[in-house]
Structures are given as C-alpha cells and as structure tokens.
Motif scaffolding. Structure first.
Motif, mmCIF file in Angstrom:
data_model
loop_
_atom_site.group_PDB
_atom_site.id
_atom_site.type_symbol
_atom_site.label_atom_id
_atom_site.label_comp_id
_atom_site.label_asym_id
_atom_site.label_seq_id
_atom_site.Cartn_x
_atom_site.Cartn_y
_atom_site.Cartn_z
ATOM 1 N N VAL A 75 0.907 -1.049 -0.183
ATOM 2 C CA VAL A 75 -0.049 0.003 -0.101
ATOM 3 C C VAL A 75 0.832 1.301 -0.055
ATOM 4 N N SER A 76 2.117 1.317 0.546
ATOM 5 C CA SER A 76 2.780 2.268 0.859
ATOM 6 C C SER A 76 3.428 2.823 -0.633
ATOM 7 N N GLU A 77 3.342 1.869 -1.785
ATOM 8 C CA GLU A 77 3.802 2.303 -2.804
ATOM 9 C C GLU A 77 3.068 2.907 -4.011
ATOM 10 N N ILE A 78 1.681 2.907 -3.567
ATOM 11 C CA ILE A 78 0.588 3.244 -4.313
ATOM 12 C C ILE A 78 0.716 4.981 -4.243
ATOM 13 N N GLU A 79 0.518 5.493 -5.698
ATOM 14 C CA GLU A 79 0.305 7.029 -5.901
ATOM 15 C C GLU A 79 -1.057 7.193 -5.787
ATOM 16 N N ARG A 80 -1.901 6.372 -6.442
ATOM 17 C CA ARG A 80 -3.303 6.587 -6.658
ATOM 18 C C ARG A 80 -4.175 5.343 -6.904
ATOM 19 N N LEU A 88 -17.325 -5.134 -17.256
ATOM 20 C CA LEU A 88 -19.132 -5.142 -17.315
ATOM 21 C C LEU A 88 -19.436 -3.765 -16.734
ATOM 22 N N VAL A 89 -19.111 -3.809 -15.402
ATOM 23 C CA VAL A 89 -19.639 -2.682 -14.577
ATOM 24 C C VAL A 89 -18.573 -1.814 -14.102
ATOM 25 N N GLY A 90 -17.386 -1.815 -14.568
ATOM 26 C CA GLY A 90 -16.420 -0.698 -13.958
ATOM 27 C C GLY A 90 -15.053 -1.448 -14.110
ATOM 28 N N ALA A 91 -13.907 -0.698 -13.719
ATOM 29 C CA ALA A 91 -12.707 -0.855 -13.770
ATOM 30 C C ALA A 91 -12.009 -0.221 -12.378
ATOM 31 N N ILE A 92 -10.797 -0.836 -12.052
ATOM 32 C CA ILE A 92 -9.969 -0.408 -11.042
ATOM 33 C C ILE A 92 -8.573 -0.359 -11.289
ATOM 34 N N ASN A 93 -7.879 0.779 -11.530
ATOM 35 C CA ASN A 93 -6.474 1.029 -11.970
ATOM 36 C C ASN A 93 -5.658 1.537 -10.632
ATOM 37 N N ILE A 94 -4.709 0.528 -10.436
ATOM 38 C CA ILE A 94 -3.588 0.595 -9.228
ATOM 39 C C ILE A 94 -2.600 1.447 -9.915
ATOM 40 N N VAL A 95 -1.834 2.699 -9.460
ATOM 41 C CA VAL A 95 -1.064 3.395 -10.041
ATOM 42 C C VAL A 95 0.167 3.286 -9.116
ATOM 43 N N THR A 96 1.439 3.020 -9.549
ATOM 44 C CA THR A 96 2.364 2.918 -8.361
ATOM 45 C C THR A 96 3.392 4.340 -8.426
ATOM 46 N N ARG A 97 3.757 4.657 -7.488
ATOM 47 C CA ARG A 97 4.663 5.765 -7.500
ATOM 48 C C ARG A 97 6.064 5.576 -7.939
ATOM 49 N N GLN A 156 10.253 -1.708 -10.892
ATOM 50 C CA GLN A 156 10.064 -0.952 -11.983
ATOM 51 C C GLN A 156 11.112 -0.211 -12.179
ATOM 52 N N GLY A 157 10.940 0.193 -13.849
ATOM 53 C CA GLY A 157 12.194 1.011 -14.218
ATOM 54 C C GLY A 157 11.394 1.961 -15.132
ATOM 55 N N ARG A 158 12.049 2.908 -15.847
ATOM 56 C CA ARG A 158 11.622 4.065 -16.437
ATOM 57 C C ARG A 158 12.784 4.619 -17.184
ATOM 58 N N TYR A 159 12.656 4.660 -18.432
ATOM 59 C CA TYR A 159 13.581 5.724 -19.278
ATOM 60 C C TYR A 159 12.642 6.885 -19.885
ATOM 61 N N ASP A 160 13.113 8.323 -19.494
ATOM 62 C CA ASP A 160 12.308 9.013 -19.905
ATOM 63 C C ASP A 160 13.252 10.354 -20.561
ATOM 64 N N ASP A 161 13.063 10.812 -22.016
ATOM 65 C CA ASP A 161 13.816 11.630 -22.669
ATOM 66 C C ASP A 161 12.703 12.724 -23.243
ATOM 67 N N GLU A 162 13.110 13.648 -24.035
ATOM 68 C CA GLU A 162 12.361 14.549 -24.639
ATOM 69 C C GLU A 162 11.655 14.054 -25.950
ATOM 70 N N GLN A 163 11.736 12.640 -26.292
ATOM 71 C CA GLN A 163 11.431 12.059 -27.367
ATOM 72 C C GLN A 163 10.598 10.928 -27.108
ATOM 73 N N MET A 164 10.804 10.253 -25.941
ATOM 74 C CA MET A 164 9.900 8.893 -25.944
ATOM 75 C C MET A 164 10.053 8.594 -24.079
ATOM 76 N N THR A 165 9.032 7.779 -23.699
ATOM 77 C CA THR A 165 9.138 7.278 -22.396
ATOM 78 C C THR A 165 8.917 5.784 -22.497
ATOM 79 N N VAL A 166 9.668 5.001 -21.847
ATOM 80 C CA VAL A 166 9.633 3.764 -21.608
ATOM 81 C C VAL A 166 9.570 3.129 -20.152
ATOM 82 N N ARG A 167 8.521 2.539 -19.765
ATOM 83 C CA ARG A 167 8.353 2.007 -18.506
ATOM 84 C C ARG A 167 8.134 0.291 -18.658
#
Length: 693
Positions: free
Chosen positions: A166-171, A188-197, A263-274
């Motif tokens: 739970v401590s790793e969840i952003e929203r 069918l009746v909805g969706a729940i998305n867990i976004v990590t920080r 989890q990892g991320r590469y982010d520059d001015e042209q693209m983002t990869v997660r």
C-alpha cells in the motif's frame, strides 16, 4: 493446442511452487525481448517524425501533493488520455495523501471507502476479497496495475493479490459503469486501476508494524534516479495467526505472504519507456470460504507480473504499445495438509498464463482527438479439474500429479473513439469490436458515448450511454467438484447502461450526484434451491434479465481551503450509494453474488490535526445488504446491516512517521460473505522512514 513457447521457463521462474523459494528476476529474460521490440517500434516512429504534443504525466512528481492537483493527471476515463477535468465520465480517485492517512493494510481495505464499490471480505489483510461495483459481482470488473490488465480467467477471487505494498501506491482510480470502450472485455460494470509511485529523485524507505492476532509486516523500497533513468526495487512480508480457529482448535484464518516489485523508466524529450516485474506469494487458511461444512480449508497462490509500455512524445501521431505476461498459480486444499491419502478430495492445482499485446494510438486534428487501438490477449489454463481433457497431460512441478485438463482462448478487440474537446463541452463517442475464440463466438460490437458541459467555473453536468460484455470465467464454466455443478455452455454477460448527473468543484468543495440504470442479460451466478434440503447443490446459471437503478452522491470539503486560518480540521468526505434491482431473490433460491448487493452504503472520512504534526483520521461506513446465507447450524439467515468505525493516529515528520490504528473500533460482529464472521477490533502500530539519497 495448449502448448506455450514459455512453458520451459517454469523451472527458472518458479523453483518451487509448493514452497517458499522463488526467483523474481528470472522474469526479466522475457522482458529483454519485449523491451527491444517496443523500443524498436518507437525508434522507427521517431525517425519518421510521428508523434504530437507531450502526453499528460501519469504521476504527481514535480510538486507537492497540495501544489499540484489531480486535474493535471491523465485519468483512465476514456481511450485517449484526458485529464480529470476534461473527461466526461466520473472517475473516483483515491490520492496518495488519503491513502497514507487511511487505517488500512491492503488495497482491498482502501476500496471499502468508495461508495460505489462493494468489498466482500473473506480473509483478513486482503487474503481473499471479492470486489464489485454498482451491484455487480467480483468477476465483472477489470483490474489493472499501471494500466495493464491483471485479471485471472480462472476466477476473480484472488484478483487483488498485487505485488505492491500500500505504501507504494500513488493513487487508485475507480471507473464506474461499463468500460469496454476503455478496457475492452471483462469490464462489465467498471474498472479499478492501481498506479504505483515513481519518485524523480533517489530515495530509500522502510516500514515495520505489528498488532493483534500475531500480525506483523515489514517492507523496504529503494529508488535510484540518474539522468533519464529510474529504477526502483521493493519487497515486503506479512503474517498473522488469524482471528478464528477450527473445531479441533487449530489455525484456520492464518496468513503469510511476500511481495517483490521492480519497476523502471527511461524518459527523455522524445519518448518514455516503462517496465515492471513483480511477484506475490500467499499462504492462507481459508476456513469455510467455499463451504460451511469444512472449517479447515487452505490455499496457496503464487503470481508473477511482467510488462513493458512505451510512448513517443514528438510528431502528430501518438503511439503507445505495451506487452505483458502474467502467470497465476493456485493450490487449494479442502482439508488442510491432506493430499488425498486420507481418501479426501486431493489438492486442486491451477496454472494460468496470460499473454497480451496492445497498441494504442491517438492524434489531434481540426475536429478533435481520435483514438484507435487493438489488443490481442491469450488466456491459457491448465488444471487438475477445470477445462477440457488435455491430449497430453502436463506435469505439476515438484509433485507427483499432472494437469489433465485445460482451456485456451484468445480475445481480439478493436476500439475506435473520437473526442471533441471544447472550452466547456466534452464529447467522447466510440465503439469496441470484440471476438473471442471460446465457443466459436462471433465478432460483437458495443457502442458508447459520454458527454459533459461545464457551467461557469465550477459546475459540470454529464450524461452517458455505454454497453459492454463479460466472458464467463473458467470456474463458472467447469467447476463441478465436491458438489457444485457448472455449465460449460454459459453465454457471455451483456449490459447496457445510461447515467446522468451533476458535479461541482471549487473553493475547497467538491460535490456530485448521479443516477444510473443498467439493463443486464445473461447474468451469471451460482444459485441453490434450499427447498431441495441439505443436499441442494450450487449451480452456475445465466439469469435472464436484471434491471438496476442506482443513485450516488458525494461531498468533499477541504477545510484548508475553506478556512485557512484554522489548523485543526483538514478534510471531510461523505458519500452515499443506493441500489435497487427489479429481480429480487426468488423463494427458496440463494444467490452467491448477483442478488446479494448493497442496497444502502454510507461512507465518511474525517481528518484532523490534533497537535502540530499529530493527525487523526476517522473512517465510518454503513452497509445494508440484500440476500440470504446459510449459517453453521444450517439455518437460512438474512444479512444484517452494520456500521464500522476505523481510526488512525499518526505523527508526521518529513523523514519518518509513527502511527497506531484500529479497525472495527467498537468490536462489531458482522458478515460480508456467507457465514464467515469478520474480525472484531484489530489494533496495530508501526513506523516508517523515507529518506532522500
């Protein structure tokens, strides 16, 4: 038919299914291949000048929580990325500040405080919880981790077994109502998305806590950020003796489990990869989860999650490809520790591999924003008792048994959506076309339209029509062991829904009210006819039609904006949900989910600053459920309404937190599911640190 190119990786990924040993980073071999494919796709797009304006960020990182509102964050309310203020649908967001202040130990516990969400807990600490939205059941929602579908086609019982603490969840984003246009099938009746920080600077955090019933939890996270790269690794372990005992006096609600997440991320001015790779393992006493006759049931689950996503930032056309592979393994024991040598039902083993590839694109032009996407998802299950007989049985690793049954089905979906974004008006319309290889299903098309109009600076009126479907789970199709009788000819569930409402936001006040109507056909449920006596069996069936009328209202007051000169009251949130279905439970018929819905639900959340950095959070919920259940004495009982109060007292420092919390503060006796009593008062205390490196 059931062969997979990756079956040979069993030994690498899972050294031992029945025990504790495992290797998390064996999953990364597959990820290297996926990374190369996705980055190559984006590199070609960049070379051709494809892309457009930068996408809205999906995490709040540039400023503090109070300086940057969630309206600037891309919310999953449509296929094309829109901010919360732009989207024509209402998306409930539990942000990081609210999550950190809540007296909870799992994602399941957090969702108890969303008015439109029904959380039917069986075991503590999120051991097993059935979660549904707007009167539906736990099979009818899509669960996502960072936008990746992690649903298990075998069953939705363990859907919320996430590899993150739970401590790793952003929203947490909750989209209520049919969501096929956003997430294709199953929603069918909805969706729940867990976004990590994913913090933008290197940091280290750790926590430890303990409490009633032998509860203990410890975890740590390290985040390394340098230049365009960000890498984060976390792990946690939880255990409890449980709050109940079997007839022989032994543990039957105990729990222990571990999580690991990279989890990892590469982010520059042209693209983002997660990318991410995670693992979750659980051993828990499931006392009477699947039948009141047996009070010593037990279950072990082991799940792994891998995915990579990418998106370009330049050019007119936005491309966002993603590839994922999730594996779920489950061992169920009707009699704990008995593998069949005592002439009882032996262990049930199940293994599912879900492979998916998605390509989302969108582009802006004179008439608005258009999104086009396609998804290919293959679900492969092998089991000791579910599915069709296999021509070649597969060995259950580190046992003397074989998987003799299985089912393989492929789902293909295409989405076309157009968004008109004007100063005050938003219209989002489109359709999804879905074909599943199961039962020779033909291509089906489900349209939808959402619109909203902003009045002045704070008011917004909205309306929508959406449709969707849900494929039967493998358990609903084939589980006919020990009494229950499944029907492998079940039809997919379908829904048509309309909704309208109004929302206000401004000056520290956020309020909303909405009315919705669902027309559902071929609804799937397990029912039993009690007139048949004690020998009555549960059967999976398609109900013909169910119409649902619902009302939801909410009010959030941020006292720091309303009354900035005072420093005691922080916020107050109150919400109410009402549901009525025109198909009540017939005489002598018991339902496990479809007809057991929350007619009334009230939730309230008050946060106070008692002294300097000492905060108190109080949470209240009232629930009144329809339906009946059979108690331990064999008598049919109505679900009784109940009220629960939870509290958390926390000292907040920049580098550390100290807290004590209590769930079910007034020690109420209540039931969420069947005759399984829930815990009384549960007290725990803990500490956490968060350091910048």
């Amino acid at each position: 038919m059931y062969k997979s190119n990756f079956i040979k990786r069993d030994v690498l990924v899972f050294r031992r299914f029945g025990g504790k040993g495992y290797s998390l980073f064996a999953c990364l071999g597959r990820e290297v291949i996926i990374s190369v494919l996705s980055v190559a796709t984006l590199s070609q797009a960049r070379a051709e000048g494809i892309g457009a304006q930068p996408l809205p960020t999906d995490s709040v990182t540039a400023k503090t929580d109070r300086e940057l509102t969630l309206d600037e964050v891309s919310i999953t309310g449509s296929r094309a990325p829109l901010t919360k203020s732009q989207t024509a649908r209402i998306v409930t967001v539990l942000d990081r500040e609210a999550i950190q202040a809540a007296p909870v130990q799992s994602v399941n516990d957090l969702l108890k405080y969303a008015a439109g969400v029904d959380v039917r807990q069986r075991g503590p600490i999120g051991a097993q919880t059935d979660i549904s939205i707007r009167g539906g059941n736990y099979e009818q929602i899509t669960i996502l981790l960072n936008g990746i579908n992690v649903c298990d086609p075998q069953t939705g019982h363990n859907a919320f077994d996430f590899p993150v603490d739970v401590s790793e969840i952003e929203r947490i984003e909750v989209l209520e109502g049919p969501a096929a246009r956003v997430f294709a099938s199953s929603s069918l009746v909805g969706a729940i998305n867990i976004v990590t920080r994913t913090p933008t600077q290197s940091s280290l955090s750790a926590h430890v806590e303990g409490g009633s019933y032998g509860y203990a939890n410890a975890g740590a996270r390290v985040n390394l950020a340098q230049g365009h790269w960000n890498n984060q690794l976390s792990g946690s372990y939880t255990r409890s003796d449980g709050y109940s005992r079997n007839k022989a006096g032994g543990l039957n609600a105990d729990f222990q489990g571990g999580k690991a997440f990279y989890q990892g991320r590469y982010d520059d001015e042209q693209m983002t990869v997660r990318w991410h790779a995670g693992l979750s393992t659980r051993d828990f006493g499931s006392n009477t989860f699947y039948g009141a006759k047996w009070d010593d049931q037990f279950e072990h689950t082991l799940k792994t999650y891998t995915a990579i996503q990418a998106e370009n930032k330049l050019g007119r056309i936005h491309l966002k490809p993603s590839i994922y592979w999730n594996r779920n393994m489950d061992r169920f024991e009707l009699f704990r520790g008995d593998d069949g040598t005592l002439n009882h039902v032996p262990y049930n083993y199940h293994r599912t591999d879900i492979y998916g590839a998605t390509l989302n694109t969108y582009f802006d032009w004179t008439l608005g924003r258009t999104a086009v996407s396609a998804e290919l998802r293959n679900e492969d299950l092998v089991s000791t008792n579910l599915g069709e007989p296999l021509t070649q049985p597969k060995h259950v690793h580190r046992t003397e048994r074989d998987y003799n049954y299985g089912l393989n089905r492929t789902n293909i979906s295409f989405v076309l959506e157009h968004n008109i974004l004007l100063d005050r008006f938003t219209l989002s319309a489109g359709l999804v076309a879905i074909k599943n290889s199961w039962n020779q299903m033909n291509m089906q098309v489900y349209p939808g339209v959402d619109l909203s109009y902003r009045i002045g600076t704070g008011w917004k009126v909205f309306a929508s029509y959406n449709s969707s479907l849900r494929m039967p789970s493998v358990t609903e199709l084939y589980y006919s062991v020990g009494g229950p009788k499944a029907d492998k000819t079940l039809k997919p569930e379908e829904i048509q829904a309309v909704e309208g409402g109004v929302k206000y936001a401004g000056g520290g006040i956020t309020a909303s009210a909405s009315v919705y109507w669902h027309h559902c056909k071929n609804m799937i449920d397990w029912i039993r006819d009690t007139s048949e006596g004690e020998e009555a069996v549960w059967r999976s069936v398609n109900f013909t039609k169910i119409n649902t009328l619902g009302v939801e209202t909410s009010l959030q007051a941020d006292f720091r904006q309303l009354w900035p000169t005072q420093h005691v009251a922080k916020w107050l949130n109150v919400a109410y949900s009402y549901i009525s279905e025109d198909k009540d439970e017939p005489a002598n018929i018991q339902s496990r989910s479809t007809l057991e819905y929350l007619r009334h639900k009230v939730v309230a959340d008050l946060s106070l600053c008692l002294y300097r950095q000492l905060d108190l959070t109080l949470k209240y919920r009232y629930q009144e459920r329809t339906g009946t259940f059979t108690d331990m004495a064999g008598q049919v009982q109505q679900y009784a309404p109940y009220s629960i109060v939870d509290a958390r007292l926390q000292w907040n420092d920049k580098a550390y937190k100290l807290y004590v919390e209590a769930n079910n503060l007034f020690n109420k006796t209540y039931y969420d599911f069947g005759a399984i009593p829930q815990p009384g008062i549960w007290v725990m205390a803990g500490a956490s640190i968060d350091l910048h490196l």
